[in-house]
Design a protein around this motif. Structure first.
Motif, mmCIF file in Angstrom:
data_model
loop_
_atom_site.group_PDB
_atom_site.id
_atom_site.type_symbol
_atom_site.label_atom_id
_atom_site.label_comp_id
_atom_site.label_asym_id
_atom_site.label_seq_id
_atom_site.Cartn_x
_atom_site.Cartn_y
_atom_site.Cartn_z
ATOM 1 N N PRO A 30 0.905 -1.411 -0.111
ATOM 2 C CA PRO A 30 0.066 -0.019 0.046
ATOM 3 C C PRO A 30 0.850 1.160 -0.037
ATOM 4 N N ALA A 31 0.276 2.481 -0.663
ATOM 5 C CA ALA A 31 1.031 3.583 -0.761
ATOM 6 C C ALA A 31 0.664 4.266 0.729
ATOM 7 N N TYR A 32 -0.426 3.852 1.294
ATOM 8 C CA TYR A 32 -0.722 4.631 2.589
ATOM 9 C C TYR A 32 -1.657 3.701 3.309
ATOM 10 N N LEU A 33 -1.752 4.030 4.933
ATOM 11 C CA LEU A 33 -2.833 3.187 5.648
ATOM 12 C C LEU A 33 -3.303 4.104 6.362
ATOM 13 N N GLN A 34 -4.670 3.942 6.876
ATOM 14 C CA GLN A 34 -5.554 4.990 7.448
ATOM 15 C C GLN A 34 -6.204 3.961 8.701
ATOM 16 N N TRP A 35 -6.423 4.819 9.439
ATOM 17 C CA TRP A 35 -7.191 4.518 10.710
ATOM 18 C C TRP A 35 -8.491 5.201 10.878
ATOM 19 N N TYR A 36 -9.523 4.384 11.267
ATOM 20 C CA TYR A 36 -10.760 4.900 11.177
ATOM 21 C C TYR A 36 -11.217 4.619 12.513
ATOM 22 N N ARG A 37 -12.347 5.219 13.241
ATOM 23 C CA ARG A 37 -12.993 4.808 14.290
ATOM 24 C C ARG A 37 -14.634 4.790 13.981
ATOM 25 N N GLN A 38 -15.100 3.583 14.572
ATOM 26 C CA GLN A 38 -16.519 3.372 14.395
ATOM 27 C C GLN A 38 -17.503 3.066 15.564
ATOM 28 N N ASP A 39 -18.268 3.932 15.748
ATOM 29 C CA ASP A 39 -19.115 3.867 16.937
ATOM 30 C C ASP A 39 -20.489 2.903 16.526
ATOM 31 N N PRO A 40 -21.174 2.404 17.410
ATOM 32 C CA PRO A 40 -22.488 1.609 17.126
ATOM 33 C C PRO A 40 -23.492 2.452 16.361
ATOM 34 N N GLY A 41 -23.898 1.971 15.184
ATOM 35 C CA GLY A 41 -24.887 2.623 14.429
ATOM 36 C C GLY A 41 -24.378 3.933 13.710
ATOM 37 N N ARG A 42 -23.186 3.991 13.357
ATOM 38 C CA ARG A 42 -22.603 5.181 12.692
ATOM 39 C C ARG A 42 -21.639 4.711 11.894
ATOM 40 N N GLY A 43 -21.314 5.500 10.851
ATOM 41 C CA GLY A 43 -20.218 5.286 9.601
ATOM 42 C C GLY A 43 -18.894 5.689 10.466
ATOM 43 N N PRO A 44 -17.708 4.840 9.680
ATOM 44 C CA PRO A 44 -16.451 5.103 10.305
ATOM 45 C C PRO A 44 -15.961 6.776 10.094
ATOM 46 N N VAL A 45 -15.106 7.129 11.245
ATOM 47 C CA VAL A 45 -14.610 8.414 11.109
ATOM 48 C C VAL A 45 -13.288 8.513 10.983
ATOM 49 N N PHE A 46 -12.700 9.101 10.048
ATOM 50 C CA PHE A 46 -11.165 9.204 9.918
ATOM 51 C C PHE A 46 -10.620 9.693 11.046
ATOM 52 N N LEU A 47 -9.298 9.012 11.133
ATOM 53 C CA LEU A 47 -8.593 9.363 12.497
ATOM 54 C C LEU A 47 -7.168 9.839 12.046
ATOM 55 N N LEU A 48 -6.296 9.064 11.438
ATOM 56 C CA LEU A 48 -4.904 9.240 11.010
ATOM 57 C C LEU A 48 -4.681 8.713 9.654
ATOM 58 N N LEU A 49 -3.750 9.270 8.793
ATOM 59 C CA LEU A 49 -3.231 8.550 7.810
ATOM 60 C C LEU A 49 -1.637 8.545 7.525
ATOM 61 N N ILE A 50 -1.249 7.578 7.437
ATOM 62 C CA ILE A 50 0.529 7.476 7.312
ATOM 63 C C ILE A 50 0.728 6.908 5.915
#
Lengths: 113, 115
Positions: A30-50
Motif C-alpha cells: 500500500p501507498a498509505y494506511l488509514q485508521w478509522y473509528r466506528q461507533d455503533p450505528g454510525r459510519g467510520p470516522v477518519f483518524l489518521l493517515l500514514i
C-alpha cells in the motif's frame, strides 16, 4: 489470499493506560494506511493517515506506526478514556489512482473507568 | 457543514423485492464509494465513482446490484430481487479528489434486512 488482520478479540483496558491495536497485512504494497473509528450505528470516522515512507505519525493522544517490512501498523491511544471505547478499523489503499480502501475486520476497544 | 447523508436509515424488504438506497455526498466531493458491512466485519468495497463515471464496480457481488450517479452528486445503489444474504449495512463515503492521499467521509449507513 489477500488479508488484513486486526486483533480479533476485544481489547479491555483501564482508563489512563495506553491501548495498542495491531493491523497486519499480506500480499499488499500500500501507498498509505488509514485508521478509522466506528461507533455503533454510525459510519467510520477518519483518524489518521500514514504514508509508506513515514514510520510514525502523531495526533494529540494518538500515534500510528507503519512498518512496510513487517507489513504491520500499530495504533496507540495514550491516557485512554472511556470515551475512546469504539471499534477501530485499519484500511489500506491498494489503488493510488482511486483511493479505493480495503478494511480490516476492526478491533473493539473497551476502556473501563 | 453537512456531512454525507444516506436514506433510508433502515429498510426491511421481503425476499425478492427490489430496493433503492440513496447517498448524498458532501457538496463538491468528486469521489464516491459504496461499501457493504456485515455484522462484526469491516466495510467491503462495492463500487467507486469519479463524478458521474463509475470507474470500478469490481466489488459488486452479483448482477443484481447496480449503482448510478447520473449528475455526479447524489448516488443510488439498487439491489434487485433481494436475497437474505444481502442483509447488511450499506455505507456511502465521499472524498474531495482522487489520486492523492485523501480521507473518506462516511455516511451513517442504511441497514438493510431481508426477510
Amino acid at each position: 489470499s489477500q488479508k488484513i488482520e486486526q486483533n480479533s478479540e476485544a481489547l479491555n483496558i483501564q482508563e489512563g493506560k495506553t491501548a495498542t491495536l495491531t493491523c497486519n497485512y499480506t500480499n499488499y504494497s500500500p501507498a498509505y494506511l488509514q485508521w478509522y473509528r466506528q461507533d455503533p450505528g454510525r459510519g467510520p470516522v477518519f483518524l489518521l493517515l500514514i504514508r509508506e515512507n513515514e514510520k510514525e505519525k502523531r495526533k494529540e493522544r494518538l500515534k500510528v506506526t507503519f512498518d512496510t517490512t513487517l507489513k504491520q501498523s500499530l495504533f496507540h491511544i495514550t491516557a485512554s478514556q472511556p470515551a475512546d471505547s469504539a471499534t477501530y478499523l485499519c484500511a489500506l489503499d491498494i489503488d493510488g489512482a482511486t483511493n479505493k480502501l480495503i478494511f480490516g475486520t476492526g478491533t473493539l476497544l473497551a476502556v473501563q473507568p | 457543514g453537512a456531512g454525507v447523508s444516506q436514506s433510508p436509515r433502515y429498510k426491511v424488504a421481503k425476499r425478492g423485492q427490489d430496493v433503492a438506497l440513496r447517498c448524498d455526498p458532501i457538496s463538491g466531493h468528486v469521489s464516491l464509494f459504496w461499501y457493504q458491512q456485515a455484522l462484526g466485519q469491516g466495510p467491503e468495497f462495492l463500487t467507486y465513482f469519479q463524478n458521474e463515471a463509475q470507474l470500478d464496480k469490481s466489488g459488486l457481488p452479483s448482477d443484481r446490484f447496480f449503482a448510478e450517479r447520473p449528475e455526479g452528486s447524489v448516488s443510488t445503489l439498487k439491489i434487485q430481487r433481494t436475497q437474505q444474504e444481502d442483509s447488511a449495512v450499506y455505507l456511502c463515503a465521499s472524498s474531495l479528489v482522487q489520486g492523492v492521499y485523501n480521507e473518506q467521509f462516511f455516511g451513517p449507513g442504511t441497514r438493510l434486512t431481508v426477510l
